[in-house]
Design a protein around this motif. Sequence first.
Motif, mmCIF file in Angstrom:
data_model
loop_
_atom_site.group_PDB
_atom_site.id
_atom_site.type_symbol
_atom_site.label_atom_id
_atom_site.label_comp_id
_atom_site.label_asym_id
_atom_site.label_seq_id
_atom_site.Cartn_x
_atom_site.Cartn_y
_atom_site.Cartn_z
ATOM 1 N N LEU A 72 -160.873 31.955 22.038
ATOM 2 C CA LEU A 72 -159.765 31.885 22.985
ATOM 3 C C LEU A 72 -158.463 32.275 22.298
ATOM 4 O O LEU A 72 -158.260 32.006 21.116
ATOM 5 C CB LEU A 72 -159.648 30.471 23.556
ATOM 6 C CG LEU A 72 -160.903 29.916 24.235
ATOM 7 C CD1 LEU A 72 -160.670 28.480 24.689
ATOM 8 C CD2 LEU A 72 -161.313 30.786 25.419
ATOM 9 N N PHE A 106 -161.309 37.434 35.802
ATOM 10 C CA PHE A 106 -161.203 36.756 34.510
ATOM 11 C C PHE A 106 -162.593 36.492 33.951
ATOM 12 O O PHE A 106 -163.491 36.049 34.676
ATOM 13 C CB PHE A 106 -160.442 35.432 34.655
ATOM 14 C CG PHE A 106 -159.008 35.605 35.054
ATOM 15 C CD1 PHE A 106 -158.032 35.845 34.106
ATOM 16 C CD2 PHE A 106 -158.637 35.561 36.391
ATOM 17 C CE1 PHE A 106 -156.706 36.032 34.473
ATOM 18 C CE2 PHE A 106 -157.319 35.744 36.774
ATOM 19 C CZ PHE A 106 -156.350 35.976 35.810
ATOM 20 N N ASP A 108 -163.891 34.217 31.138
ATOM 21 C CA ASP A 108 -163.260 33.190 30.317
ATOM 22 C C ASP A 108 -164.043 31.881 30.426
ATOM 23 O O ASP A 108 -165.271 31.901 30.498
ATOM 24 C CB ASP A 108 -161.800 33.023 30.771
ATOM 25 C CG ASP A 108 -160.877 32.621 29.637
ATOM 26 O OD1 ASP A 108 -160.823 31.414 29.335
ATOM 27 O OD2 ASP A 108 -160.222 33.504 29.060
ATOM 28 N N THR A 109 -163.326 30.766 30.485
ATOM 29 C CA THR A 109 -163.960 29.440 30.494
ATOM 30 C C THR A 109 -164.210 28.919 31.900
ATOM 31 O O THR A 109 -164.563 27.749 32.064
ATOM 32 C CB THR A 109 -163.096 28.428 29.732
ATOM 33 O OG1 THR A 109 -161.826 28.288 30.397
ATOM 34 C CG2 THR A 109 -162.870 28.867 28.294
ATOM 35 N N ASP A 172 -164.326 24.164 34.860
ATOM 36 C CA ASP A 172 -163.633 24.644 33.666
ATOM 37 C C ASP A 172 -163.239 23.416 32.856
ATOM 38 O O ASP A 172 -162.163 22.847 33.055
ATOM 39 C CB ASP A 172 -162.401 25.464 34.053
ATOM 40 C CG ASP A 172 -161.634 25.988 32.846
ATOM 41 O OD1 ASP A 172 -162.116 25.794 31.713
ATOM 42 O OD2 ASP A 172 -160.558 26.585 33.043
ATOM 43 N N HIS A 176 -158.814 26.845 29.871
ATOM 44 C CA HIS A 176 -158.205 28.123 29.491
ATOM 45 C C HIS A 176 -158.237 29.133 30.634
ATOM 46 O O HIS A 176 -157.225 29.783 30.939
ATOM 47 C CB HIS A 176 -158.929 28.677 28.262
ATOM 48 C CG HIS A 176 -158.249 29.837 27.608
ATOM 49 N ND1 HIS A 176 -158.598 31.145 27.863
ATOM 50 C CD2 HIS A 176 -157.240 29.889 26.709
ATOM 51 C CE1 HIS A 176 -157.843 31.951 27.137
ATOM 52 N NE2 HIS A 176 -157.011 31.216 26.429
ATOM 53 N N GLY A 177 -159.388 29.278 31.281
ATOM 54 C CA GLY A 177 -159.486 30.211 32.399
ATOM 55 C C GLY A 177 -158.599 29.806 33.559
ATOM 56 O O GLY A 177 -158.006 30.656 34.238
ATOM 57 N N VAL A 257 -159.770 36.556 25.602
ATOM 58 C CA VAL A 257 -160.530 36.217 24.401
ATOM 59 C C VAL A 257 -160.511 37.424 23.479
ATOM 60 O O VAL A 257 -160.275 38.555 23.910
ATOM 61 C CB VAL A 257 -161.986 35.812 24.733
ATOM 62 C CG1 VAL A 257 -162.016 34.533 25.552
ATOM 63 C CG2 VAL A 257 -162.712 36.938 25.478
ATOM 64 N N SER A 498 -152.815 35.439 25.257
ATOM 65 C CA SER A 498 -153.624 35.493 26.475
ATOM 66 C C SER A 498 -152.773 35.122 27.687
ATOM 67 O O SER A 498 -153.019 35.603 28.800
ATOM 68 C CB SER A 498 -154.840 34.571 26.369
ATOM 69 O OG SER A 498 -154.453 33.225 26.236
ATOM 70 N N SER A 502 -152.210 37.574 30.984
ATOM 71 C CA SER A 502 -152.389 37.171 32.384
ATOM 72 C C SER A 502 -151.119 37.434 33.189
ATOM 73 O O SER A 502 -151.179 37.760 34.376
ATOM 74 C CB SER A 502 -152.791 35.694 32.465
ATOM 75 O OG SER A 502 -151.774 34.846 31.988
#
Length: 578
Positions: A72, A106, A108-109, A172, A176-177, A257, A498, A502
């Motif tokens: 991350l 996304f 991600d997480t 999640d 992070h996501g 990431v 990150s 975004s």
Amino acid sequence: MTEAERFKIVSEKYADFITNDDARAAILNAYPDASVSLNFNNLSVIHIPVENMTFDSIHRFGFSSIPACFGLLTSNPDSYDYNLKNLPVSFKADDGYTGKDVLIGFIDTGIDYRNKAFLKEDGTSRILSIWDQSIENQNNPTRFLYGTEYNNETINKALKSVNPLEIVPSMDVIGHGTILAGVSGGSKNAEYGFSGVADNVTFAVVKLKPAKEYIKSFFSIPPDSICFQENDIISGVIYLHELALSVNKPLVICLGVGTSQSDHTGNRFLSRLLATVSEIKGRAVVVSAGNEGNRGSHYYGNIKPPASFDDVVLNIAENTYGFTMQFWGTAPNWFWIDVYTPDGGFITRIPPTTNNSILYSLENMTIIADSQIKEPYSTEQFIVLRFNKPIPGQWHFYVYGIKGDLPMRFHFWLPIHNFLTYGTTFVEPNNNTTIVAPGNNVSLICATAYNPANNTLYYYASKGNTITNMPKPDITAPGVNVLSPYLNNQFIRVTGTSVSSSYIAGVLALLLEWGITNGNFPQMSNALLKKIITQSATRRPNESYPNPDWGYGVVDINQMGSVINSIISVQENSIFRL
């Protein structure tokens, strides 16, 4: 695909590889129990029994065929009281663009789909789809054969339920996501003065499954590290692209990431796939520069005659679990390395030979060195050193160039700091050329972070350029103490590149709404979007641009209209107004 073959995708008993078509045939012939789970555009993901993943696998299969491990790219969030008032509002385009009918994807997480930041005014979800790779049942996406897909209808059914997680159990747990989705396009919250950059976009989410334990062990990554595999990210990219095709909407892929396991030119399989997708009209790809600046994780050497070698000193911290260090030497020269322990003991000489693995053990410590003259898509010599339970102290790596009349430039990179014990650093580091993959690929939009409160660059922001001196990063955006939705309807301040990626994803969604949703410029592509945001960026008068810190400058939506008009008037001899 049979259930037995499907099992290999997620099982710890099988190792994963990324190959092109030629290498795929060779592996399938050599390993009868191998199977292919993905085949896309001369790229395949193959699974073979994990017992074949021996210490010399880098020279047997190739460094790029073993999935890189990604971490991350946001610092640990600081929680804030949910009752804070008068929080700053993210900028909005004066003409009211909101990202309508644009997808932001996304990988991600995951996402906290119950969060108000991702709901419409009527309480229904703004999420088109969630592919949770970590949940196994029969409702997987057709092409990918693992994980579980939840569409918008199912998510809305869950939101109406007394217990939503019984219907859509995807969560999640890291946050992070959720943070990245919130910054790019979270719904307005008048009570707390919050709005995402493009607060009417539609979200598409891939929750990555954790990396398999065997690959973390192979690269000496601490077991408790949050880590994801390159092949799962590749699957996520293809999934998002095909999802956007199915609903005929423009798509921004945002990747928060990254990894240092690359040659820092943008040539790994994932980087090249993202570049291919970015060339499609109606697609944009924004990636993070990384948070590896000022961490002592990069060394640059240039041996100049009459010197014949360079003494590279690495301090290894106490109680270091292990790590993987890469050496890349500039062609056409060849290099060898002599390795010495902190007490002056000679460990080994690593020569410039093809397909050579050296295993060295001392008490509880092991070192594995793999040497390759060249890697696919790269002309550079590289050496990979994997340390497990290394002796703490100052290690010496004496680097020699074989041809003294040729350039003797080289780089060492440590892993991203997420995978490394604090205090393991080069004694004389170089902070440039620390952008993580896939941020070095020239086709992608690479975002770095700054603090708009004092107009300073984020202290740990990775710096360019690439090792071939291509300009990177591309653009700077807010990424320090940025307000974001978080788990359980909380708000927090977040920092990292990150976050800035975004933010840029939201800006790109506004431009895609103008260009594609509203029909002003249906041919809008990633290359054009990159030109718009870099040419319109605000630049500091005392800096030269592009530069390895700020890229082409700070994103400035107020200047984008005039840049678009000038670009399109040249390209089509007509003027469009933003």
